[in-house]
Design an enzyme around this catalytic site. Structure first.
Site, PDB file in Angstrom:
ATOM      1  N   LYS A  33       1.094  -1.215  -0.016  1.00  0.00           N
ATOM      2  CA  LYS A  33       0.360  -0.371   0.000  1.00  0.00           C
ATOM      3  C   LYS A  33       0.561   1.793  -0.256  1.00  0.00           C
ATOM      4  O   LYS A  33       0.592   2.338  -0.878  1.00  0.00           O
ATOM      5  CB  LYS A  33      -1.027   0.031   1.288  1.00  0.00           C
ATOM      6  N   VAL A  45      10.560   4.671   5.816  1.00  0.00           N
ATOM      7  CA  VAL A  45       9.794   4.493   6.525  1.00  0.00           C
ATOM      8  C   VAL A  45       8.910   3.488   6.889  1.00  0.00           C
ATOM      9  O   VAL A  45       7.768   3.783   7.523  1.00  0.00           O
ATOM     10  CB  VAL A  45       8.899   5.803   6.000  1.00  0.00           C
ATOM     11  N   ALA A  46       9.638   2.569   6.917  1.00  0.00           N
ATOM     12  CA  ALA A  46       8.858   1.346   7.193  1.00  0.00           C
ATOM     13  C   ALA A  46       9.211   0.927   8.551  1.00  0.00           C
ATOM     14  O   ALA A  46       8.597   0.860   9.601  1.00  0.00           O
ATOM     15  CB  ALA A  46       9.460   0.098   5.868  1.00  0.00           C
ATOM     16  N   ARG A  47      10.396  -0.251   9.139  1.00  0.00           N
ATOM     17  CA  ARG A  47      10.930  -0.518  10.327  1.00  0.00           C
ATOM     18  C   ARG A  47      12.071  -0.738  10.617  1.00  0.00           C
ATOM     19  O   ARG A  47      12.951  -0.779   9.488  1.00  0.00           O
ATOM     20  CB  ARG A  47      10.055  -1.989  10.391  1.00  0.00           C
ATOM     21  N   ASP A 100      12.629   7.641   9.110  1.00  0.00           N
ATOM     22  CA  ASP A 100      12.071   7.631  10.092  1.00  0.00           C
ATOM     23  C   ASP A 100      11.735   6.586  11.610  1.00  0.00           C
ATOM     24  O   ASP A 100      10.814   6.833  12.497  1.00  0.00           O
ATOM     25  CB  ASP A 100      10.344   7.939   9.478  1.00  0.00           C
ATOM     26  N   GLU A 137      13.304   2.621  19.841  1.00  0.00           N
ATOM     27  CA  GLU A 137      12.552   3.507  19.986  1.00  0.00           C
ATOM     28  C   GLU A 137      11.884   3.688  20.638  1.00  0.00           C
ATOM     29  O   GLU A 137      11.514   3.012  21.676  1.00  0.00           O
ATOM     30  CB  GLU A 137      11.273   3.856  18.845  1.00  0.00           C
ATOM     31  N   HIS A 162       9.856   8.731  13.623  1.00  0.00           N
ATOM     32  CA  HIS A 162       8.021   7.780  13.288  1.00  0.00           C
ATOM     33  C   HIS A 162       7.272   8.198  13.408  1.00  0.00           C
ATOM     34  O   HIS A 162       6.156   8.230  14.154  1.00  0.00           O
ATOM     35  CB  HIS A 162       8.078   6.979  14.446  1.00  0.00           C
ATOM     36  N   ALA A 206       3.087   8.129  10.361  1.00  0.00           N
ATOM     37  CA  ALA A 206       1.573   8.344  10.252  1.00  0.00           C
ATOM     38  C   ALA A 206       0.768   8.849  10.933  1.00  0.00           C
ATOM     39  O   ALA A 206      -0.181   9.627  10.981  1.00  0.00           O
ATOM     40  CB  ALA A 206       0.596   6.409  10.737  1.00  0.00           C
TER      41      ALA A 206
HETATM   42  N1  LIG Z   1       6.597   5.233   9.887  1.00  0.00           N
HETATM   43  C1  LIG Z   1       5.066   5.051   9.891  1.00  0.00           C
HETATM   44  O1  LIG Z   1       4.260   5.417  10.773  1.00  0.00           O
HETATM   45  C2  LIG Z   1       4.818   3.932   8.886  1.00  0.00           C
HETATM   46  C3  LIG Z   1       2.670   4.215   8.520  1.00  0.00           C
HETATM   47  C4  LIG Z   1       3.104   3.286   7.793  1.00  0.00           C
HETATM   48  C5  LIG Z   1       3.091   1.983   7.285  1.00  0.00           C
HETATM   49  N2  LIG Z   1       4.452   1.776   8.100  1.00  0.00           N
HETATM   50  C6  LIG Z   1       5.087   0.519   7.374  1.00  0.00           C
HETATM   51  O2  LIG Z   1       5.688   0.497   6.334  1.00  0.00           O
HETATM   52  C7  LIG Z   1       5.496  -1.005   5.881  1.00  0.00           C
HETATM   53  C8  LIG Z   1       4.506  -0.902   4.603  1.00  0.00           C
HETATM   54  O3  LIG Z   1       3.557  -0.781   5.372  1.00  0.00           O
HETATM   55  P1  LIG Z   1       2.605  -1.558   3.837  1.00  0.00           P
HETATM   56  O4  LIG Z   1       0.798  -0.404   4.788  1.00  0.00           O
HETATM   57  O5  LIG Z   1       2.702  -0.609   2.852  1.00  0.00           O
HETATM   58  O6  LIG Z   1       1.976  -2.648   4.398  1.00  0.00           O
HETATM   59  P2  LIG Z   1       1.537  -3.326   2.632  1.00  0.00           P
HETATM   60  O7  LIG Z   1       1.711  -4.984   3.758  1.00  0.00           O
HETATM   61  O8  LIG Z   1       0.646  -3.014   2.058  1.00  0.00           O
HETATM   62  O9  LIG Z   1       3.421  -3.768   2.244  1.00  0.00           O
HETATM   63  C9  LIG Z   1       3.905  -4.301   2.398  1.00  0.00           C
HETATM   64  C10 LIG Z   1       4.672  -5.616   0.963  1.00  0.00           C
HETATM   65  O10 LIG Z   1       6.337  -5.344   1.919  1.00  0.00           O
HETATM   66  C11 LIG Z   1       6.402  -6.344   0.693  1.00  0.00           C
HETATM   67  N3  LIG Z   1       7.311  -7.887   1.305  1.00  0.00           N
HETATM   68  C12 LIG Z   1       7.246  -8.707   2.692  1.00  0.00           C
HETATM   69  N4  LIG Z   1       8.478  -8.702   2.107  1.00  0.00           N
HETATM   70  C13 LIG Z   1       9.395  -8.471   1.361  1.00  0.00           C
HETATM   71  C14 LIG Z   1       9.990  -8.309   1.192  1.00  0.00           C
HETATM   72  N5  LIG Z   1      11.343  -9.534   2.079  1.00  0.00           N
HETATM   73  N6  LIG Z   1      10.520  -7.634   0.050  1.00  0.00           N
HETATM   74  C15 LIG Z   1      10.076  -7.373  -0.672  1.00  0.00           C
HETATM   75  N7  LIG Z   1       8.807  -6.776   0.027  1.00  0.00           N
HETATM   76  C16 LIG Z   1       8.541  -7.548   0.686  1.00  0.00           C
HETATM   77  C17 LIG Z   1       4.628  -7.578   0.411  1.00  0.00           C
HETATM   78  O11 LIG Z   1       4.186  -7.923  -0.112  1.00  0.00           O
HETATM   79  C18 LIG Z   1       3.511  -6.615   0.756  1.00  0.00           C
HETATM   80  O12 LIG Z   1       3.100  -5.711  -1.030  1.00  0.00           O
HETATM   81  C19 LIG Z   1       4.956  -1.644   6.468  1.00  0.00           C
HETATM   82  O13 LIG Z   1       6.660  -2.436   7.494  1.00  0.00           O
HETATM   83  C20 LIG Z   1       4.564  -0.854   7.824  1.00  0.00           C
HETATM   84  O14 LIG Z   1       4.488  -0.658   9.554  1.00  0.00           O
HETATM   85  C21 LIG Z   1       5.305   2.874   8.275  1.00  0.00           C
HETATM   86  O1  LIG Z   2       3.182   0.909  11.209  1.00  0.00           O
HETATM   87  C1  LIG Z   2       1.818   1.869  10.972  1.00  0.00           C
HETATM   88  O2  LIG Z   2       0.686   1.677  10.858  1.00  0.00           O
HETATM   89  C2  LIG Z   2       3.098   3.330  11.324  1.00  0.00           C
HETATM   90  O3  LIG Z   2       4.137   2.550  11.717  1.00  0.00           O
HETATM   91  C3  LIG Z   2       2.958   3.919  12.564  1.00  0.00           C
HETATM   92  O4  LIG Z   2       3.005   3.610  13.872  1.00  0.00           O
HETATM   93  P1  LIG Z   2       2.490   4.624  14.936  1.00  0.00           P
HETATM   94  O5  LIG Z   2       1.005   3.906  14.722  1.00  0.00           O
HETATM   95  O6  LIG Z   2       3.102   4.467  16.363  1.00  0.00           O
HETATM   96  O7  LIG Z   2       2.527   6.106  14.609  1.00  0.00           O
END
Ligand SMILES: NC(=O)c1ccc[n+]([C@@H]2O[C@H](COP(=O)([O-])OP(=O)(O)OC[C@H]3O[C@@H](n4cnc5c(N)ncnc54)[C@H](O)[C@@H]3O)[C@@H](O)[C@H]2O)c1
Ligand SMILES: O=C(O)[C@H](O)COP(=O)(O)O
Length: 637
Positions: free
Chosen positions: A242, A321-323, A347, A352, A371, A374
Site C-alpha cells: 500500500k 519509513v518502514a521499520r 523515520d 525507539e 516515527h 502516520a
Molecule cells: N513510519 C510509519 O509511521 C509507517 C506508517 C505506515 C506503515 N509503515 C510501515 O510500512 C510498511 C509497509 O506498510 P504497508 O501498509 O504498505 O504494508 P503492505 O502490507 O501493504 O505492504 C508491504 C509489502 O511488502 C512486501 N514484502 C514482504 N516481504 C518483502 C520482502 N522480503 N521484500 C520486498 N517486499 C516484501 C509485501 O509483499 C507487501 O506488498 C510496514 O512495515 C508498516 O509498518 C510505517
Molecule cells: O505501522 C504503522 O502503522 C506505522 O508505523 C504507524 O505507527 P504509529 O501508529 O505508532 O504512528
C-alpha cells in the site's frame, strides 16, 4: 429395554448470551464462545456515539511504552492513575484499554460502546497488572504486547487493536494461543506514510534539515548544501504494498524512474503504474535512491546489511519509513562513513526512541524523524475510526475484515456463509457428543459438497467452527474460538482433514452439505456409525437459511438444528410419534421439529426430534421405556 444416554450440558447461558454477559463482572472470564461469530443484531455501525460522554485522555509522559523502558526508574509506575478521570465504570459493558494516543472520533465511538480507559504511558508491569480487567487493548507502535501481557490477561482479553499497520510489536503467536483476536487498521495511514517518505526523499536530496539548522545557527552556507536532483534518477521501492505503491506513484510524478522489488506483488499492478518489478539484487545495485516499504519479518530483518550495502551504487541514498529493524544500523553507519551510502533519511529505528548518543542519528548525513509517518491529523482520525470499528465489531461478535490472526472474510462472503458457519459448529458438537470411548477422537474428516469449484470454496471458517464445536465440549476449562481452534486441535492431537466434492446443486448456495466423519471411536448411539471404516457420521445442510441435520449414520433425517435434539432408533410402527410426543408434552417440552428416516417399511427407523427445552431425566427415561425404542440419545446443540 432401550439403551439411553444423556450428555452433560454444554449449552451454558453465557454461551448463548455472548459478550454482554461475559463482561458483566470484573472476574476474568474466557472470551465469549460466540464472540467471533457473525451477529446481525449488533453491528459496529449500530453503535451510538454519545458526544456527551466525551472525555479527554491524558498523557503523563511523552516516552512511548516499550519493554526496553527501565521499569524501576519510573516514579509514575505505581502512582499512575489507572482510569480516565471522571469516567464512570459500568461493569456490564466491555472495558477497552487505550495505551497510546488515539484520534477523538475513534475514542467517541469506543465510549459509545464500553468503558474506555486511556492510559498512555504504562510501564510493562502496569500494563500486565491492568490487562486482566480489560476486554480489548488498543495500541500503536509504542506498546509491546508480549506473551506476558496475554498471560496476565487470564483469558479476559478478547481483542488487541493495532491503530496502524505494523503488528511487529504484538506477539501474534501468543495472541493466537490465548484465543485473542488481533486486528489492525491497514489503510487509513497509507497516504500519510507515503507522503512522509516523499518528504524525506526530497528533504534528503536537498539537505533541507541540515541547511535549516545551519541558517538557524546564523550561518549562510550555500555551497555546502548543494543537493542532488531527483528527476531522471532511479528509485527502488522495496515492498510494493500500500505505502510502497503510493510512494512509487508520487515519485513518478517527480520524474523519477521507479523500479520495485516485492516477491509477492502482482507484476501487472506494478506494470499498470509504469513500475518494473525486479529482483532484490537488481533493485539495490541499480538504484540511486532506495526507499523501504516492507514489513519487519524474520526474512526482512537486517535485509540491508554490510553485504547488501556493498552491492549498491556508490553514493546511494536511503529512505526508511518502514521499520528500523530492516536495516542493520551499525552497517549503515559504516556505509555512511565509507561514503558508499551518501545519505539516509530515517523515520524508524530498531530501538525507539533511539539512544541519545546513537551514531546513526547523530551522523551529519542522516536526517531523522521520530516515527512520524502516520502522524497527520487526517491519518490519525482515520486510523482511530478504523480501529475503533474493528474492535467494537470484534467485541460484538463480528468477524473482522482486518483480522491478523484469524480467517479474514470479506463481509459479502461472510453473510453468504453465516448459516453454514452455525451449521458447521453444530455438526461438530453433535459428532463429538455421539462419540463414546474407543481410541479417543484423533481423526476427523470433513466433506463439503458444493456446486462450486473446490478452489472457490474457502472453508477455513467452516473448519474452524467444526473444530470449535468438537473441542469445546471435551476441553473442560479451556476456551476455544476461531482464533485458537487450530492451535488447540493440534495441541490435542486432533487431525482434521477436508475433502471438497463437486455436486450438481444450486450455485446460489456456497455449500450444498457438510459431512463430519469421526474415525476410530465408539458411539453411544450405534445407529450413528456407518461406512466401511465404522465412522460416526453426521451430515447437515442449510434449508431456507436454517441449519438442518440431514443424516445420522446411514439414516436420512431432516431436523432443524435449534434447541436440543433427541435421536431415537425404533422399530417402524404406527403411533410412535404420538407416544413420544405425549411423553415430552407431559413435561412441557416443546417439539420444534420432527422427522423420521427409515431403512424400509416396518423395519428400523430413526426419529429425530428437535426440542426447545431440556427434558427432565425422568422424561428421557420414559422415552427409553417405550417398547419399540431400541436406543436413543439426547444431544445439546
Ligand atoms: N513510519 C510509519 O509511521 C509507517 C506508517 C505506515 C506503515 N509503515 C510501515 O510500512 C510498511 C509497509 O506498510 P504497508 O501498509 O504498505 O504494508 P503492505 O502490507 O501493504 O505492504 C508491504 C509489502 O511488502 C512486501 N514484502 C514482504 N516481504 C518483502 C520482502 N522480503 N521484500 C520486498 N517486499 C516484501 C509485501 O509483499 C507487501 O506488498 C510496514 O512495515 C508498516 O509498518 C510505517
Ligand atoms: O505501522 C504503522 O502503522 C506505522 O508505523 C504507524 O505507527 P504509529 O501508529 O505508532 O504512528
Amino acid at each position: 429395554m432401550a439403551s439411553s444416554s444423556t450428555t452433560n450440558s454444554i449449552l451454558s447461558p453465557s454461551f448463548l448470551s455472548g459478550l454482554a454477559n461475559s463482561t458483566s463482572t470484573d472476574s476474568p472470564r474466557p472470551p465469549s464462545l460466540l464472540s467471533f461469530l457473525p451477529n446481525s443484531s449488533s453491528s459496529s455501525t449500530a453503535v451510538s456515539i454519545k458526544l456527551s460522554d466525551r472525555r479527554s485522555c491524558h498523557s503523563r509522559r511523552s516516552r512511548p511504552v516499550t519493554n526496553a523502558v527501565k521499569t524501576t526508574s519510573s516514579p509514575s509506575s505505581t502512582a499512575a492513575p489507572t482510569e480516565t478521570p471522571g469516567a464512570s465504570h459500568d461493569a456490564s459493558r466491555p472495558t477497552i484499554l487505550v495505551s497510546e494516543k488515539l484520534g477523538s472520533a475513534g475514542l467517541d465511538l469506543l465510549r459509545g460502546f464500553g468503558n474506555v480507559d486511556c492510559s498512555y504511558d504504562l510501564l510493562p508491569e502496569d500494563l500486565c497488572r491492568k490487562i486482566s480487567s480489560c476486554d480489548a487493548l488498543i495500541v500503536r507502535s509504542g506498546t509491546k504486547v508480549t506473551r506476558e501481557v496475554f498471560e496476565a490477561a487470564k483469558g479476559r482479553l478478547k481483542v488487541v487493536g493495532r491503530a496502524g499497520v505494523g503488528i511487529d510489536n504484538v506477539d501474534l503467536q501468543a495472541a493466537t494461543e490465548f484465543g485473542c483476536l488481533v486486528v489492525n487498521a491497514p489503510t487509513a495511514n497509507t497516504v500519510a506514510a507515503a507522503e512522509h517518505g516523499i518528504a524525506l526523499l526530497a528533504a534528503m536530496a536537498r539537505n533541507v534539515a541540515q541547511a535549516d539548522a545551519s541558517v538557524k545557527s546564523g550561518k549562510w552556507e550555500r555551497s555546502k548544501y548543494v543537493g542532488v536532483s531527483m528527476v531522471g534518477k532511479t528509485l527502488a521501492v522495496m515492498g510494493f504494498g500500500k505505502v510502497g505503491s503510493e510512494v512509487a506513484r508520487r515519485a513518478k510524478g517527480l520524474g523519477m524512474h521507479v523500479i520495485s522489488h516485492d516477491p509477492y506483488a502482482p507484476a501487472d499492478r506494478a506494470r499498470a503504474m509504469g513500475v518494473e518489478l525486479v529482483s532484490f539484487e537488481q533493485a539495490i545495485s541499480t538504484a540511486d535512491f532506495i526507499s523501504l516499504h516492507m514489513p519487519l519479518t524474520p526474512t526482512t530483518r537486517k535485509i540491508l546489511n554490510d553485504d547488501t550495502f556493498a552491492k549498491m551504487k556508490p553514493g546511494v541514498r536511503i529512505v526508511n519509513v518502514a521499520r528500523g529493524g530492516v536495516i542493520d544500523e551499525d552497517a549503515l553507519v559504516r556505509a555512511l562513513d565509507s561514503g558508499k551510502v551518501a545519505q539516509a533519511a530515517l523515520d524508524v529505528f530498531s530501538q525507539e526512541p533511539p539512544p541519545k548518543d546513537s551514531k546513526l542519528v547523530q551522523h551529519e548525513r542522516v536526517i531523522a524523524t521520530p516515527h512520524l509517518g502516520a502522524s497527520t491529523k487526517e491519518a490519525q482520525e482515520g486510523v482511530a475510526i478504523e480501529i475503533a470499528e474493528a474492535v467494537v465489531g470484534a467485541l460484538n461478535g463480528e468477524l473482522s475484515a482486518t483480522a491478523v490472526n484469524a480467517p479474514m472474510v470479506p463481509p459479502e462472503v461472510l453473510s453468504a456463509l453465516a448459516p453454514f458457519v452455525t451449521l458447521a459448529e453444530k455438526l461438530g458438537r453433535l459428532a463429538v457428543q455421539l462419540a463414546s470411548g474407543g481410541e479417543g477422537i484423533k481423526s476427523v474428516k470433513v466433506v463439503y459438497r458444493s456446486s462450486r469449484d473446490p478452489d472457490d470454496l474457502d472453508t477455513r471458517l467452516l473448519r474452524a467452527m467444526i473444530t470449535k464445536g468438537i473441542i469445546e465440549p471435551i476441553s473442560d476449562g479451556s476456551y476455544v474460538n476461531l482464533v485458537n481452534a487450530d492451535f488447540i486441535a493440534k495441541q490435542k492431537g486432533l487431525r482434521i482433514s477436508e475433502e471438497r466434492i463437486v455436486v450438481d446443486a444450486s450455485p446460489e448456495m456456497p455449500v450444498h452439505s457438510i459431512e463430519v466423519l469421526m474415525s476410530n471411536v465408539d458411539s453411544k448411539f450405534g445407529s450413528a456409525v456407518a461406512g466401511e471404516g465404522g465412522d460416526v457420521v453426521v451430515e447437515g445442510r442449510v434449508k431456507y437459511g436454517v441449519p438442518h441435520l440431514t443424516k445420522v449414520g446411514g439414516f436420512e433425517v431432516d431436523v432443524s438444528l435449534e434447541g436440543n435434539l433427541i435421536l431415537c432408533r425404533q422399530v417402524d410402527r404406527p403411533g410412535m410419534i404420538g407416544e413420544v410426543g405425549n411423553i415430552l408434552g407431559e413435561d412441557n417440552v416443546n417439539v420444534n421439529f420432527m422427522s423420521v428416516g427409515r431403512m424400509a417399511r416396518k423395519k428400523q427407523a430413526i426419529m429425530a426430534i428437535g426440542v426447545d427445552e431440556e427434558p427432565q431425566e425422568l422424561t428421557l427415561s420414559k422415552i427409553g421405556k417405550v417398547s419399540a425404542v431400541e436406543e436413543f440419545v439426547f444431544l445439546k446443540l
